[in-house]
Motif scaffolding. Structure first.
Motif, PDB file in Angstrom:
ATOM      1  N   SER A 117       0.867  -1.170   0.000  1.00  0.00           N
ATOM      2  CA  SER A 117       0.000   0.000   0.000  1.00  0.00           C
ATOM      3  C   SER A 117       0.903   1.219   0.000  1.00  0.00           C
ATOM      4  O   SER A 117       2.084   1.106   0.336  1.00  0.00           O
ATOM      5  N   GLY A 118       0.360   2.374  -0.376  1.00  0.00           N
ATOM      6  CA  GLY A 118       1.194   3.557  -0.596  1.00  0.00           C
ATOM      7  C   GLY A 118       2.240   3.822   0.464  1.00  0.00           C
ATOM      8  O   GLY A 118       3.418   4.013   0.172  1.00  0.00           O
ATOM      9  N   LEU A 119       1.841   3.823   1.737  1.00  0.00           N
ATOM     10  CA  LEU A 119       2.783   4.105   2.821  1.00  0.00           C
ATOM     11  C   LEU A 119       3.607   2.889   3.213  1.00  0.00           C
ATOM     12  O   LEU A 119       4.559   3.021   3.986  1.00  0.00           O
TER      13      LEU A 119
ATOM     14  N   ASP B 171      14.051  22.436  -1.836  1.00  0.00           N
ATOM     15  CA  ASP B 171      15.170  21.638  -1.341  1.00  0.00           C
ATOM     16  C   ASP B 171      15.444  20.433  -2.230  1.00  0.00           C
ATOM     17  O   ASP B 171      16.589  19.976  -2.341  1.00  0.00           O
ATOM     18  N   ALA B 172      14.411  19.880  -2.825  1.00  0.00           N
ATOM     19  CA  ALA B 172      14.541  18.745  -3.737  1.00  0.00           C
ATOM     20  C   ALA B 172      13.292  18.676  -4.591  1.00  0.00           C
ATOM     21  O   ALA B 172      12.180  18.951  -4.115  1.00  0.00           O
ATOM     22  N   SER B 173      13.460  18.346  -5.866  1.00  0.00           N
ATOM     23  CA  SER B 173      12.314  18.126  -6.742  1.00  0.00           C
ATOM     24  C   SER B 173      11.953  16.648  -6.620  1.00  0.00           C
ATOM     25  O   SER B 173      12.527  15.791  -7.296  1.00  0.00           O
ATOM     26  N   VAL B 174      11.013  16.366  -5.705  1.00  0.00           N
ATOM     27  CA  VAL B 174      10.706  14.987  -5.353  1.00  0.00           C
ATOM     28  C   VAL B 174       9.667  14.402  -6.299  1.00  0.00           C
ATOM     29  O   VAL B 174       8.593  14.980  -6.510  1.00  0.00           O
ATOM     30  N   ILE B 175       9.993  13.245  -6.849  1.00  0.00           N
ATOM     31  CA  ILE B 175       9.067  12.441  -7.643  1.00  0.00           C
ATOM     32  C   ILE B 175       8.636  11.269  -6.763  1.00  0.00           C
ATOM     33  O   ILE B 175       9.480  10.612  -6.135  1.00  0.00           O
ATOM     34  N   GLY B 176       7.340  11.004  -6.707  1.00  0.00           N
ATOM     35  CA  GLY B 176       6.837   9.912  -5.883  1.00  0.00           C
ATOM     36  C   GLY B 176       6.363   8.742  -6.728  1.00  0.00           C
ATOM     37  O   GLY B 176       5.649   8.939  -7.718  1.00  0.00           O
ATOM     38  N   VAL B 177       6.763   7.523  -6.336  1.00  0.00           N
ATOM     39  CA  VAL B 177       6.328   6.303  -7.025  1.00  0.00           C
ATOM     40  C   VAL B 177       5.815   5.334  -5.959  1.00  0.00           C
ATOM     41  O   VAL B 177       6.587   4.870  -5.114  1.00  0.00           O
ATOM     42  N   TYR B 178       4.511   5.041  -6.023  1.00  0.00           N
ATOM     43  CA  TYR B 178       3.893   4.244  -4.969  1.00  0.00           C
ATOM     44  C   TYR B 178       3.101   3.077  -5.572  1.00  0.00           C
ATOM     45  O   TYR B 178       2.581   3.174  -6.691  1.00  0.00           O
ATOM     46  N   PHE B 179       3.030   1.996  -4.794  1.00  0.00           N
ATOM     47  CA  PHE B 179       2.402   0.765  -5.270  1.00  0.00           C
ATOM     48  C   PHE B 179       1.284   0.340  -4.324  1.00  0.00           C
ATOM     49  O   PHE B 179       1.344   0.576  -3.114  1.00  0.00           O
TER      50      PHE B 179
END
Length: 598
Positions: A240-242, A442-450
């Motif tokens: 799950s995502g988290l 501070d950071a260009s965050v890309i999120g990848v979640y399953f």
């Protein structure tokens, strides 16, 4: 009148070389030059001494840093004390009329003033931050207070007070250093002042996660009064995502460092299938479906712990009549990190759980060993209780435990939410908060979640990889192309029972959620390799970011690839690219690529 006649009327004057008209002023001048030279020499020596003392303080602080890394408390205390002594000595060297005279010399005085300010700043930081901090660290050998038998909350209070005053100390020192005129000082001194400010900025950036950890510990241990905490164990075998659904939970009471356990609800303790009736925004509902609020194991689908906590709280209030003050989410990888410090624990059935077998035992072997879901739940509850009981017993070295918990938090395997706005604000922006950043500064965050949608335990065998290509060639704004590969392969000879393989299909269904940068927009979404089948969409905005959902159906041994491209917003600032993912049992391989503009 002749000259002779005039001389008779006047007193004869002595020759100049024999006259006081020459020697008195000359004597004064010579005395001044000789005295000034001696004073200048003394001042020169004093400046060299101060410089040597400051270099000694700097060397001792470098030793202190290496002592922290090595966990050598004795060397840490000694080096910080020596740094304070050297800084004190440097400040003493800048006192007195001679140094004040040096500061008044036109063209040179600012150099002397700068050295004094740097010396005083060094003294302030080492004495007001370094020594109190080291004194706290020196008391971290054991977390238990022998006087009360509970956790030592005094040291937590002291650490909390110190972090609050440290920020003020840093502000004061930076303000003092800011009064220096770099153009009026020589290069070495100007560079030293700039370096000091840089070191303060670096130390300041380390404060938020420290403050977050102290605030979380304050809440979990009930430092400020009685608290009810939900310790939720995430089952990463069903991604799950988290991390995974909160399949096993423990309710803990905390007050002044004294802890006790209450109910231990499992997934079966809740009325799954009966929606909570919470207001859910349309984009969130599109992405995560009605299961988000009608099945407790889906409550952690969205990669935002405060949001998930509101759903978990609703489950606890509706079905158990419990309102909690805080929630701690931990996955088996975090439990393994805890066991690496505490040592193994024994379960009621005789099973030994340790850092080496915790993940496989809890997320795979249990499903092969127990066919009844109730037996599985009982096993998980027993394991979670044993690990948390061991953790909360205090029978371990605190420093390595803090290191293990920090690593777990940075990997996304440990998160904390608090109902107290003050505590929650301390968590903001840290990995403990369990959220994506709200800016790209501070950071260009890309999120990848399953998220597993097979109602299976197949995520134990799920392998994932992400490649992000950042293109900064266009002057308006960067673009980000995110390629995600995923697949499940069972080892030869392994046959999963139906409830572990899938309770819904004869294949596996995995959802992939790709989040772009804050304020960006989605420009493309494709499935180059669909495995058994694939579906794109929806593409919406969530958490201030563009997000694309992919649904992949696959069979054993198949791999799929999905791709999404995002454009930054013109005029925004974009820091270097970073990728955050669901903390997987098999960690996601991340590759960052910079596009070639040639």
């Amino acid at each position: 009148m002749s000259s002779r006649a005039a001389g008779g009327a006047m007193r004869a004057r002595r020759p100049l070389v024999r006259s006081a008209r020459l020697w008195v002023p000359l004597g004064v001048f010579v005395a001044f030059v000789i005295g000034g030279g001696l004073g200048a020499w003394t001042l020169y020596q004093a400046a060299n001494d101060v410089r040597a003392d400051l270099e000694a303080a700097r060397a001792e602080l470098a030793t202190a840093q290496s002592a922290v890394a090595a966990g050598d408390t004795t060397r840490l205390v000694g080096s910080v004390d020596a740094a304070v002594a050297s800084a004190d000595k440097a400040v003493i060297g800048t006192r007195g009329w001679l140094w004040a005279l040096g500061e008044a010399i036109p063209g040179l005085g600012e150099n002397f003033r700068a050295v004094r300010v740097i010396a005083e700043s060094t003294q302030t930081v080492t004495a007001e931050v370094g020594q109190p901090g080291v004194a706290i660290v020196a008391r971290l050998s054991s977390p238990i207070d022998p006087a009360t038998g509970g956790f030592d909350v005094t040291v937590i209070r002291e650490a909390r007070d110190l972090t609050a005053t440290t920020e003020q100390t840093f502000d004061r020192v930076v303000a003092d250093l800011g009064t220096l005129d770099a153009d009026a000082t020589i290069g070495q001194i100007a560079s030293a002042a700039e370096e000091f400010v840089s070191l303060i900025d670096s130390a300041r950036s380390a404060l938020p996660p420290i403050e977050a950890g102290i605030s979380a510990a304050s809440m979990i241990l009930g430092v400020d009064g009685p608290r009810t905490i939900d310790l939720a164990f995430m089952n990463s075998a069903e991604a799950s995502g988290l991390g995974g659904g909160p399949s096993a939970q423990m309710l803990m009471s905390a007050d002044e460092g004294h802890l006790s356990f209450g109910q231990q609800p499992s997934s079966a303790s809740f009325r799954n299938g009966v929606d909570l009736g919470l207001p859910i925004e349309d984009p969130v509902r599109q992405l995560y479906n009605t299961i988000l609020t009608d099945n407790i194991n889906a409550s952690t689908s969205r990669p935002d712990l405060p949001y998930s906590a509101s759903i978990l709280n609703a489950w606890l209030q509706r079905d158990l009549g419990v309102t909690v003050d805080g929630i701690v989410l931990a996955d088996p990888m975090a439990l393994a990190a805890i066991l690496s410090v505490t040592g193994p624990v024994a379960l009621p059935d005789g099973t030994q759980l340790d850092a080496g077998n915790a993940v496989s035992m809890l997320l795979n072997e249990a499903y092969l060993r127990f066919s009844d879901p109730l037996d599985q739940d009982a096993f998980f509850k027993a394991a979670a209780f044993a690990v948390f009981e061991k953790l909360l017993s205090g029978g371990f070295e605190l420093r390595p435990m803090l290191s293990a918990l920090t690593t777990a938090a940075n990997n996304g395997s440990l998160m904390v939410w608090s109902a107290d706005p003050v505590v929650q604000s301390a968590l903001d922006g840290t990995r403990l908060q369990g959220t994506l950043p709200t800016s790209n500064a501070d950071a260009s965050v890309i999120g990848v979640y399953f998220r597993d949608r097979s109602s299976s335990k197949s995520s134990y065998y799920l392998s994932t990889a992400t490649t992000v290509t950042t293109n900064t060639c266009a002057p308006e704004a960067p673009t980000y192309t995110v390629e995600v590969t995923l697949g499940i392969s069972l080892p030869p000879g392994v046959e999963l029972p139906p409830y572990a393989y899938s309770q819904l299909y004869d294949f596996w269904r995995t959802e992939v959620f790709v989040y772009g940068p804050v304020g960006g927009s989605g420009t493309a979404a494709t499935i180059p390799v669909p495995a058994r089948s694939g579906e794109t969409g929806p593409a919406v905005d969530d958490l201030g970011r563009p997000v694309v959902k992919f649904t992949i159906d696959s069979d054993d041994g198949q791999q799929a690839t999905v791709s999404a491209t995002f454009a930054g917003r013109p005029g925004d600032v974009y820091a270097p690219t970073e990728v955050r993912t669901t903390p997987m049992i098999n960690p996601t391989t991340v590759t960052l690529v910079q596009a070639n503009c040639g």
